[in-house]
Write an enzyme that holds these catalytic residues in place. Structure first.
Site, PDB file in Angstrom:
ATOM      1  N   ASN A 259      43.667 -48.726   0.474  1.00 42.03           N
ATOM      2  CA  ASN A 259      44.488 -48.603   1.690  1.00 42.03           C
ATOM      3  C   ASN A 259      43.678 -49.241   2.814  1.00 42.03           C
ATOM      4  O   ASN A 259      42.702 -48.674   3.290  1.00 42.03           O
ATOM      5  CB  ASN A 259      44.763 -47.120   1.969  1.00 42.03           C
ATOM      6  N   TRP A 260      44.113 -50.421   3.205  1.00 47.92           N
ATOM      7  CA  TRP A 260      43.326 -51.193   4.183  1.00 47.92           C
ATOM      8  C   TRP A 260      43.541 -50.687   5.611  1.00 47.92           C
ATOM      9  O   TRP A 260      42.897 -51.146   6.542  1.00 47.92           O
ATOM     10  CB  TRP A 260      43.670 -52.681   4.074  1.00 47.92           C
ATOM     11  N   LYS A 261      44.475 -49.762   5.783  1.00 45.49           N
ATOM     12  CA  LYS A 261      44.773 -49.178   7.103  1.00 45.49           C
ATOM     13  C   LYS A 261      44.969 -50.286   8.149  1.00 45.49           C
ATOM     14  O   LYS A 261      45.463 -51.358   7.808  1.00 45.49           O
ATOM     15  CB  LYS A 261      43.673 -48.179   7.485  1.00 45.49           C
TER      16      LYS A 261
ATOM     17  N   HIS B  60      51.045 -40.535   4.485  1.00 45.01           N
ATOM     18  CA  HIS B  60      49.584 -40.543   4.650  1.00 45.01           C
ATOM     19  C   HIS B  60      49.194 -39.570   5.762  1.00 45.01           C
ATOM     20  O   HIS B  60      49.930 -39.418   6.746  1.00 45.01           O
ATOM     21  CB  HIS B  60      49.096 -41.954   4.978  1.00 45.01           C
TER      22      HIS B  60
ATOM     23  N   GLU C  97      47.298 -39.783   8.177  1.00 46.42           N
ATOM     24  CA  GLU C  97      47.288 -40.344   9.535  1.00 46.42           C
ATOM     25  C   GLU C  97      48.712 -40.446  10.086  1.00 46.42           C
ATOM     26  O   GLU C  97      48.933 -40.290  11.288  1.00 46.42           O
ATOM     27  CB  GLU C  97      46.564 -41.698   9.529  1.00 46.42           C
TER      28      GLU C  97
ATOM     29  N   GLU D  82      44.972 -36.053  -0.785  1.00 45.16           N
ATOM     30  CA  GLU D  82      43.910 -36.440   0.146  1.00 45.16           C
ATOM     31  C   GLU D  82      43.649 -35.285   1.113  1.00 45.16           C
ATOM     32  O   GLU D  82      44.430 -35.076   2.060  1.00 45.16           O
ATOM     33  CB  GLU D  82      44.320 -37.674   0.952  1.00 45.16           C
TER      34      GLU D  82
ATOM     35  N   GLY E 201      37.613 -40.453   5.652  1.00 42.79           N
ATOM     36  CA  GLY E 201      36.791 -41.195   6.606  1.00 42.79           C
ATOM     37  C   GLY E 201      35.600 -40.420   7.142  1.00 42.79           C
ATOM     38  O   GLY E 201      34.986 -40.822   8.126  1.00 42.79           O
TER      39      GLY E 201
ATOM     40  N   SER F  54      36.965 -40.344   1.210  1.00 42.22           N
ATOM     41  CA  SER F  54      35.549 -40.707   1.101  1.00 42.22           C
ATOM     42  C   SER F  54      35.119 -41.087  -0.319  1.00 42.22           C
ATOM     43  O   SER F  54      33.984 -40.838  -0.712  1.00 42.22           O
ATOM     44  CB  SER F  54      34.666 -39.589   1.654  1.00 42.22           C
TER      45      SER F  54
ATOM     46  N   GLY G 259      40.003 -45.746   1.177  1.00 39.28           N
ATOM     47  CA  GLY G 259      40.099 -46.349   2.502  1.00 39.28           C
ATOM     48  C   GLY G 259      38.922 -47.286   2.750  1.00 39.28           C
ATOM     49  O   GLY G 259      38.919 -48.438   2.307  1.00 39.28           O
ATOM     50  N   GLY G 260      37.899 -46.771   3.434  1.00 38.83           N
ATOM     51  CA  GLY G 260      36.756 -47.592   3.848  1.00 38.83           C
ATOM     52  C   GLY G 260      36.186 -48.496   2.755  1.00 38.83           C
ATOM     53  O   GLY G 260      35.968 -49.694   2.970  1.00 38.83           O
TER      54      GLY G 260
HETATM   55  P1  13P Z   1      38.425 -43.089   3.205  1.00 34.74           P
HETATM   56  O1  13P Z   1      38.221 -43.546   1.788  1.00 34.74           O
HETATM   57  O2  13P Z   1      37.951 -44.058   4.228  1.00 34.74           O
HETATM   58  O3  13P Z   1      37.942 -41.697   3.400  1.00 34.74           O
HETATM   59  O4  13P Z   1      40.023 -43.027   3.435  1.00 34.74           O
HETATM   60  C1  13P Z   1      40.796 -42.363   2.514  1.00 34.74           C
HETATM   61  C2  13P Z   1      42.209 -42.653   2.804  1.00 34.74           C
HETATM   62  O5  13P Z   1      42.751 -42.202   3.792  1.00 34.74           O
HETATM   63  C3  13P Z   1      42.932 -43.513   1.868  1.00 34.74           C
HETATM   64  O6  13P Z   1      44.291 -43.469   2.114  1.00 34.74           O
END
Ligand code: 13P
Length: 250
Positions: A10-12, A96, A98, A168, A174, A211, A232-233
């Protein structure tokens, strides 16, 4: 053969078209010879077409970070299934954390997105997960059941075939604080148990997210009931993502 692990990046809100194309080109060789895993990448809307162009003909699937249920119309800021398909998307993420907690999307709204996209034939990754106080109060499973409820109310076995779930924990996203292995296992098994009581269709694969990185992925992917990871990251890190793919292929 065991179910393949799905690794979803997920490149956000990162990587515009030019940088996204570079990242996609860097990841392209990873898709050769995949035996035990699948790679899905989820760029921001404006980079989707560029990324599908680079990945055309490869096994890497491209998806969107959200989707609207209507075909078209006066929905400022939204994108429909048909528009996503035209750009080469085969799936979308919904719910998600967020979207839920930064932008106030309710479980009812998330269900409209999820069911609408599924009815239009798009695959959906539906995210669920508890906040820190909810975990500390022992409410994790109740929160997840409430998040799933409006989707389960209308989900048919046919639609469920195109659904993937992602657990999640909000506090693990994050933050570098990955959930304990026993908590991941307990929650995934809890979701599977609830699903089996609530839906005639088999429980979809459940990804873990929060994470995930090369230091913890081996243990997470071994957990019973973990169908892959939502990352994510580490999914936009030129070295970490290839390492995660190598771990999933072990
Ligand atoms: P991180 O891997 O950066 O914690 O993000 C997880 C995420 O929200 C994937 O959708």
């Amino acid at each position: 053969m065991a179910q393949k692990h799905i690794l979803v990046g997920n490149w956000k809100m990162n990587l515009g078209p030019a940088k996204a194309m570079e990242m996609a080109a860097h990841f392209l060789p990873l898709a050769k010879n995949l035996q035990k895993s699948e790679i899905w990448v989820t760029p921001p809307f404006t980079s989707i077409a560029a990324v599908t162009d680079v990945l055309k003909g490869s096994k890497i699937r491209v998806g969107a970070q959200n989707v609207h249920w209507a075909e078209s119309g006066a929905f400022t800021g939204e994108v429909s299934v048909a528009m996503l398909r035209e750009c080469g998307c085969s799936y979308a993420i919904t719910g998600h954390s967020e979207r839920r907690h930064v932008f106030g999307e309710t479980s009812e709204l998330v269900a409209k997105r999820t069911l609408g996209a599924l009815k239009s034939g798009l695959c959906v990754i539906l995210c669920v997960g508890e906040k820190l106080d909810e975990r500390e109060n022992g409410a994790t499973l109740e929160v997840i059941k409430a998040q799933l409820a409006p989707v389960l109310k209308e989900l048919t076995p046919e639609l469920a075939k195109n659904l993937v779930l992602a657990y999640e924990p909000v506090w693990a996203i994050g933050t570098g604080k990955v959930a304990a292995i026993k908590d991941i296992e307990e929650t995934h098994q809890g979701i599977i148990g609830h699903w089996q009581k609530s839906c005639a269709a088999p429980c979809p694969p459940i990804l873990y997210g929060g994470s995930v990185d090369p230091d913890n992925a081996t243990a997470i992917l071994k957990v019973q009931g973990v169908g892959g990871c939502l990352i994510g990251g580490a999914s936009i890190h030129p070295e970490k993502f290839p390492k995660l793919v190598a771990i999933a292929e072990q």
